[in-house]
Motif scaffolding. Structure first.
Motif, PDB file in Angstrom:
ATOM      1  N   PRO A   1      13.703  -3.467   6.671  1.00 57.83           N
ATOM      2  CA  PRO A   1      13.235  -3.592   5.286  1.00 57.83           C
ATOM      3  C   PRO A   1      11.883  -4.294   5.245  1.00 57.83           C
ATOM      4  O   PRO A   1      11.595  -5.140   6.081  1.00 57.83           O
ATOM      5  CB  PRO A   1      14.303  -4.458   4.624  1.00 57.83           C
ATOM      6  N   VAL A   2      11.057  -3.913   4.287  1.00 61.57           N
ATOM      7  CA  VAL A   2       9.745  -4.551   4.157  1.00 61.57           C
ATOM      8  C   VAL A   2       9.941  -6.000   3.726  1.00 61.57           C
ATOM      9  O   VAL A   2      10.766  -6.295   2.856  1.00 61.57           O
ATOM     10  CB  VAL A   2       8.870  -3.822   3.106  1.00 61.57           C
ATOM     11  N   ASP A   3       9.167  -6.860   4.342  1.00 60.43           N
ATOM     12  CA  ASP A   3       9.303  -8.282   4.035  1.00 60.43           C
ATOM     13  C   ASP A   3       8.414  -8.643   2.850  1.00 60.43           C
ATOM     14  O   ASP A   3       7.201  -8.633   2.957  1.00 60.43           O
ATOM     15  CB  ASP A   3       8.893  -9.095   5.275  1.00 60.43           C
ATOM     16  N   THR A   4       9.019  -8.874   1.727  1.00 64.36           N
ATOM     17  CA  THR A   4       8.229  -9.243   0.544  1.00 64.36           C
ATOM     18  C   THR A   4       8.874 -10.449  -0.120  1.00 64.36           C
ATOM     19  O   THR A   4       9.571 -10.318  -1.123  1.00 64.36           O
ATOM     20  CB  THR A   4       8.149  -8.098  -0.489  1.00 64.36           C
TER      21      THR A   4
ATOM     22  N   ASN B   1       2.147   2.855  -1.801  1.00 61.99           N
ATOM     23  CA  ASN B   1       2.104   1.872  -2.886  1.00 61.99           C
ATOM     24  C   ASN B   1       3.502   1.587  -3.405  1.00 61.99           C
ATOM     25  O   ASN B   1       4.400   2.429  -3.370  1.00 61.99           O
ATOM     26  CB  ASN B   1       1.149   2.297  -4.006  1.00 61.99           C
ATOM     27  N   GLU B   2       3.672   0.351  -3.880  1.00 64.89           N
ATOM     28  CA  GLU B   2       4.996  -0.149  -4.181  1.00 64.89           C
ATOM     29  C   GLU B   2       5.611   0.516  -5.415  1.00 64.89           C
ATOM     30  O   GLU B   2       6.803   0.785  -5.456  1.00 64.89           O
ATOM     31  CB  GLU B   2       4.930  -1.664  -4.385  1.00 64.89           C
ATOM     32  N   GLN B   3       4.775   0.781  -6.401  1.00 69.03           N
ATOM     33  CA  GLN B   3       5.308   1.337  -7.646  1.00 69.03           C
ATOM     34  C   GLN B   3       5.998   2.676  -7.394  1.00 69.03           C
ATOM     35  O   GLN B   3       7.119   2.910  -7.844  1.00 69.03           O
ATOM     36  CB  GLN B   3       4.172   1.492  -8.657  1.00 69.03           C
TER      37      GLN B   3
ATOM     38  N   MET C   1       7.231   3.084   1.033  1.00 68.60           N
ATOM     39  CA  MET C   1       5.919   2.443   1.239  1.00 68.60           C
ATOM     40  C   MET C   1       5.130   3.204   2.293  1.00 68.60           C
ATOM     41  O   MET C   1       3.917   3.384   2.191  1.00 68.60           O
ATOM     42  CB  MET C   1       6.094   0.989   1.692  1.00 68.60           C
ATOM     43  N   LYS C   2       5.851   3.651   3.339  1.00 70.65           N
ATOM     44  CA  LYS C   2       5.211   4.391   4.407  1.00 70.65           C
ATOM     45  C   LYS C   2       4.667   5.735   3.884  1.00 70.65           C
ATOM     46  O   LYS C   2       3.580   6.153   4.232  1.00 70.65           O
ATOM     47  CB  LYS C   2       6.236   4.645   5.528  1.00 70.65           C
TER      48      LYS C   2
END
Ligand SMILES: [Zn+2]
Lengths: 220, 226
Positions: free
Chosen positions: B60-63, A75-77, A70-71
């Motif tokens: 971890p990213v919080d989702t 974007n997540e995909q 993400m960093k």
């Protein structure tokens, strides 16, 4: 989370997974990992294609790789594409991991970096032919002799080193303070900071390099 | 190679190389330097250890709302067979030919020199553009003995890595493995030795972005005392 790294006990020597039991449970315990845990898990994957050991590794590293992705991508995909490709390589190439040469986290990072690099090359669809395989040697350079830290004692005692010491990156300064000022062993520092022993040694070498470079600059 | 490399890329450059964020063509020159330089091999290993540790300590990213379907991912991955026989490319030395001369080049250039096109010669300098990048700013340069090396004028950096022989300028002598990084406003005039030709890798990069300014980059560890 479907998976919780604390709750999965591998088929492999489950006793090795309980080593943190003696430590008091606190907020730190969720990020603390025992030295050697991931290296062991990788060798179980390498030798037995052990799915439980792999699930452990996955449960720990996949969410962190996602955060890293993400960093880097924003974007997540694409972040998830990177996670999938990286973790697939971890599964398929586990035999290439050599625990005598370094930490599992270093190895997994380099895989993720290479996956990301090649993803970006394709996205830009340039005709550039430079690939991750060209840039990062997928093997071991000949081992270096350890230059031994004793020769640095005089360097570190030099008065003019002090201002440069203050300007070291925080992570390196912290390790240097514990080793050289508080005279702790590398293992003690590793335990205290909950970082691999190899990281302690690397931070010392990086810090000494920076100090040497800084002193060199002032000499010229 | 037993030559002690004296001119290294600066630490910010190595950090970006290890991170994988350095421009590919510049990274190629850095990679080729590292193949020739035990000191930077160790440095980059240490930087990778640090990056790995950062990954390991990452939160971890919080989702909560949309957790990825990790289990499906695990199942699809572990359905794959492990790599049968890990490729271990161990060829002999990697070489390039120019006329009747054969030069050894670093591993990082192996694949690119296999696809090399042809030499174009102009006087005592010959150029062989490597298939790296649309702009084709990565090339091998062969320079005959006792020849001044022409300076390019452009807005980026000019990186030269010595692969064989040596060059000298007002600052000193550069041998195999040494890397020279010139800015557009550098005015020195490198040339080959009176009795020795030279092969180098030349990269003309786009301007690089560095947070901490460019001085550290252009002040590589030139005065190592070890
Ligand atoms: Zn070097």
């Amino acid at each position: 989370m479907l998976l919780n790294s604390q709750s999965i006990q591998g088929h492999y020597g489950s006793s090795t997974l309980k080593s943190d039991a003696v430590k008091p449970m606190n907020e730190e315990s969720t990020t603390h990992t025992r030295t050697g845990q991931w290296e062991d898990a990788l060798s179980y994957v390498a030798v037995n294609q052990d799915k439980a050991a792999y699930a452990e590794l996955f449960a720990y590293f996949a969410p962190r790789l996602k955060a890293f992705g993400m960093k880097m991508f924003g974007n997540e995909q694409q972040a998830l594409e990177m996670v999938q490709d990286t973790m697939l390589n971890v599964w398929r190439k586990a035999r290439l991991f050599d625990p005598t040469r370094g930490c599992a986290s270093t190895w997994i990072f380099t895989i993720a970096r290479n996956v990301r690099f090649d993803m970006l090359r394709k996205k830009q669809s340039r005709k550039d032919d430079i690939s991750a395989d060209d840039l990062w040697y997928d093997g071991n350079y000949p081992e270096q002799e350890d230059s031994g830290s004793h020769q640095w004692d005089t360097l570190l005692m030099a008065e003019k080193v002090a201002p440069h010491f203050e300007r070291l990156p925080e992570a390196q300064r912290q390790v240097m303070t514990k080793v050289y000022l508080e005279e702790k062993s590398h293992q003690e520092v590793s335990d205290e900071l909950a970082i691999p022993l190899g990281t302690v040694k690397s931070r010392i070498r990086l810090a000494l390099d920076r100090l040497r470079e800084a002193l060199d600059d002032t000499r010229s | 190679m037993t030559h002690a490399v004296k001119h290294h890329p600066g630490i910010p450059l190595l950090e970006q190389y290890v991170e994988g964020t350095l421009e590919a063509d510049v990274a190629l020159a850095v990679a080729a330097h590292i193949d020739l330089c035990p000191h930077c091999q160790q440095l980059c290993q240490d930087l990778a250890v640090e990056q790995g540790t950062q990954l390991q300590l990452m939160k971890p990213v919080d989702t909560q709302d949309s957790e990825p379907d990790w289990q499906t991912m695990i199942d699809s991955i572990t359905a794959e067979p492990p790599l049968a026989n890990p490729p271990r490319q161990h060829k002999g030395p990697i070489t390039v030919q120019f006329k009747d001369k054969t030069f050894q080049v670093p591993r990082a250039l192996a694949r690119l020199v296999e696809q090399q096109t042809k030499w174009t010669q102009l006087g005592s300098i010959a150029n062989n553009k490597l298939p790296a990048g649309d702009k084709r700013h990565v090339s091998l340069l062969y320079i005959d003995k006792d020849t001044a090396i022409p300076q390019h004028t452009h807005r980026g950096l000019e990186i030269t890595l010595i692969l064989s022989g040596a060059i000298v300028d007002e600052q000193g002598q550069y041998g195999v493995g040494d890397i020279l990084i010139n800015t557009p406003d550098d005015t020195h005039t490198p040339r080959t030795l009176p009795d020795q030709d030279c092969l180098c890798l030349s990269v003309l990069s786009a301007p690089l972005k560095f947070n901490k300014g460019i001085t550290r980059l252009l002040n590589p560890l030139q005065h190592f005392f070890y």
